[in-house]
Design a protein around this motif. Structure first.
Motif, PDB file in Angstrom:
ATOM      1  N   ILE A  26       0.836  -1.199   0.000  1.00  0.00           N
ATOM      2  CA  ILE A  26       0.000   0.000   0.000  1.00  0.00           C
ATOM      3  C   ILE A  26       0.872   1.251   0.000  1.00  0.00           C
ATOM      4  O   ILE A  26       0.569   2.229  -0.687  1.00  0.00           O
ATOM      5  CB  ILE A  26      -0.928   0.011   1.236  1.00  0.00           C
ATOM      6  CG1 ILE A  26      -1.835  -1.218   1.234  1.00  0.00           C
ATOM      7  CG2 ILE A  26      -1.743   1.286   1.301  1.00  0.00           C
ATOM      8  CD1 ILE A  26      -2.805  -1.276   0.086  1.00  0.00           C
ATOM      9  N   ALA A  27       1.985   1.217   0.740  1.00  0.00           N
ATOM     10  CA  ALA A  27       2.808   2.414   0.904  1.00  0.00           C
ATOM     11  C   ALA A  27       3.542   2.806  -0.382  1.00  0.00           C
ATOM     12  O   ALA A  27       3.582   3.994  -0.732  1.00  0.00           O
ATOM     13  CB  ALA A  27       3.817   2.195   2.030  1.00  0.00           C
ATOM     14  N   LEU A  28       4.106   1.856  -1.104  1.00  0.00           N
ATOM     15  CA  LEU A  28       4.882   2.207  -2.291  1.00  0.00           C
ATOM     16  C   LEU A  28       4.041   2.845  -3.392  1.00  0.00           C
ATOM     17  O   LEU A  28       4.444   3.873  -3.945  1.00  0.00           O
ATOM     18  CB  LEU A  28       5.628   0.978  -2.817  1.00  0.00           C
ATOM     19  CG  LEU A  28       6.798   0.513  -1.955  1.00  0.00           C
ATOM     20  CD1 LEU A  28       7.465  -0.703  -2.576  1.00  0.00           C
ATOM     21  CD2 LEU A  28       7.800   1.618  -1.762  1.00  0.00           C
ATOM     22  N   PRO A  29       2.885   2.293  -3.746  1.00  0.00           N
ATOM     23  CA  PRO A  29       2.076   2.989  -4.750  1.00  0.00           C
ATOM     24  C   PRO A  29       1.604   4.366  -4.278  1.00  0.00           C
ATOM     25  O   PRO A  29       1.524   5.302  -5.079  1.00  0.00           O
ATOM     26  CB  PRO A  29       0.881   2.063  -4.981  1.00  0.00           C
ATOM     27  CG  PRO A  29       1.349   0.726  -4.561  1.00  0.00           C
ATOM     28  CD  PRO A  29       2.330   0.974  -3.454  1.00  0.00           C
ATOM     29  N   ALA A  30       1.329   4.513  -2.993  1.00  0.00           N
ATOM     30  CA  ALA A  30       0.896   5.810  -2.474  1.00  0.00           C
ATOM     31  C   ALA A  30       2.028   6.834  -2.562  1.00  0.00           C
ATOM     32  O   ALA A  30       1.803   7.994  -2.948  1.00  0.00           O
ATOM     33  CB  ALA A  30       0.420   5.664  -1.034  1.00  0.00           C
ATOM     34  N   VAL A  31       3.242   6.437  -2.243  1.00  0.00           N
ATOM     35  CA  VAL A  31       4.389   7.342  -2.325  1.00  0.00           C
ATOM     36  C   VAL A  31       4.669   7.710  -3.785  1.00  0.00           C
ATOM     37  O   VAL A  31       4.938   8.873  -4.109  1.00  0.00           O
ATOM     38  CB  VAL A  31       5.625   6.710  -1.656  1.00  0.00           C
ATOM     39  CG1 VAL A  31       6.889   7.481  -1.964  1.00  0.00           C
ATOM     40  CG2 VAL A  31       5.408   6.599  -0.160  1.00  0.00           C
ATOM     41  N   ALA A  34       2.030  10.190  -4.930  1.00  0.00           N
ATOM     42  CA  ALA A  34       2.264  11.514  -4.353  1.00  0.00           C
ATOM     43  C   ALA A  34       3.430  12.210  -5.045  1.00  0.00           C
ATOM     44  O   ALA A  34       3.366  13.409  -5.336  1.00  0.00           O
ATOM     45  CB  ALA A  34       2.523  11.394  -2.854  1.00  0.00           C
ATOM     46  N   GLY A  35       4.485  11.467  -5.344  1.00  0.00           N
ATOM     47  CA  GLY A  35       5.633  12.063  -6.040  1.00  0.00           C
ATOM     48  C   GLY A  35       5.279  12.543  -7.433  1.00  0.00           C
ATOM     49  O   GLY A  35       5.668  13.641  -7.853  1.00  0.00           O
ATOM     50  N   LEU A  36       4.531  11.730  -8.174  1.00  0.00           N
ATOM     51  CA  LEU A  36       4.113  12.143  -9.508  1.00  0.00           C
ATOM     52  C   LEU A  36       3.163  13.333  -9.450  1.00  0.00           C
ATOM     53  O   LEU A  36       3.221  14.224 -10.296  1.00  0.00           O
ATOM     54  CB  LEU A  36       3.452  10.970 -10.232  1.00  0.00           C
ATOM     55  CG  LEU A  36       4.398   9.836 -10.640  1.00  0.00           C
ATOM     56  CD1 LEU A  36       3.594   8.663 -11.176  1.00  0.00           C
ATOM     57  CD2 LEU A  36       5.396  10.324 -11.666  1.00  0.00           C
ATOM     58  N   LEU A  37       2.304  13.352  -8.465  1.00  0.00           N
ATOM     59  CA  LEU A  37       1.385  14.481  -8.311  1.00  0.00           C
ATOM     60  C   LEU A  37       2.149  15.763  -8.006  1.00  0.00           C
ATOM     61  O   LEU A  37       1.842  16.827  -8.561  1.00  0.00           O
ATOM     62  CB  LEU A  37       0.380  14.175  -7.201  1.00  0.00           C
ATOM     63  CG  LEU A  37      -0.750  15.173  -7.017  1.00  0.00           C
ATOM     64  CD1 LEU A  37      -1.610  15.238  -8.269  1.00  0.00           C
ATOM     65  CD2 LEU A  37      -1.595  14.790  -5.822  1.00  0.00           C
ATOM     66  N   LEU A  38       3.164  15.689  -7.167  1.00  0.00           N
ATOM     67  CA  LEU A  38       3.978  16.872  -6.867  1.00  0.00           C
ATOM     68  C   LEU A  38       4.725  17.358  -8.103  1.00  0.00           C
ATOM     69  O   LEU A  38       4.864  18.563  -8.322  1.00  0.00           O
ATOM     70  CB  LEU A  38       4.972  16.561  -5.748  1.00  0.00           C
ATOM     71  CG  LEU A  38       4.383  16.496  -4.346  1.00  0.00           C
ATOM     72  CD1 LEU A  38       5.438  16.034  -3.347  1.00  0.00           C
ATOM     73  CD2 LEU A  38       3.842  17.851  -3.947  1.00  0.00           C
ATOM     74  N   MET A  39       5.205  16.439  -8.929  1.00  0.00           N
ATOM     75  CA  MET A  39       5.893  16.852 -10.150  1.00  0.00           C
ATOM     76  C   MET A  39       4.939  17.525 -11.126  1.00  0.00           C
ATOM     77  O   MET A  39       5.324  18.444 -11.840  1.00  0.00           O
ATOM     78  CB  MET A  39       6.573  15.662 -10.811  1.00  0.00           C
ATOM     79  CG  MET A  39       7.811  15.204 -10.082  1.00  0.00           C
ATOM     80  SD  MET A  39       8.838  14.069 -11.006  1.00  0.00           S
ATOM     81  CE  MET A  39       7.796  12.652 -11.165  1.00  0.00           C
TER      82      MET A  39
END
Length: 68
Positions: A26-31, A34-39
């Motif tokens: 669950i954590a890896l896809p969420a991270v 979030a990273g792609l969204l920030l970019m």
């Protein structure tokens, strides 16, 4: 005399045992999300990468060889 047949049901087991996911499933896809969204939200801060041109040429030659 015919033998009785047993059919399998697609219902979960009655003993309460379920499938449990590890924490990183669950954590890896969420991270990553979030990273792609920030970019996507801050494209003005993006800078061009300064890579060696030989690396680009290597990739281009590889594609040429693979997709002739």
């Amino acid at each position: 005399m015919p033998a009785p047949t047993h059919t399998r049901s697609h219902r979960p087991a009655a003993d309460g045992v379920g499938i449990r996911l590890p924490w990183w499933a669950i954590a890896l896809p969420a991270v990553a999300f979030a990273g792609l969204l920030l970019m996507m939200l801050s494209p003005g801060q993006a800078q061009a990468a300064t890579a060696d041109p030989a690396f680009g040429q290597l990739i281009e030659r590889t594609f040429q060889l693979l997709f002739r």
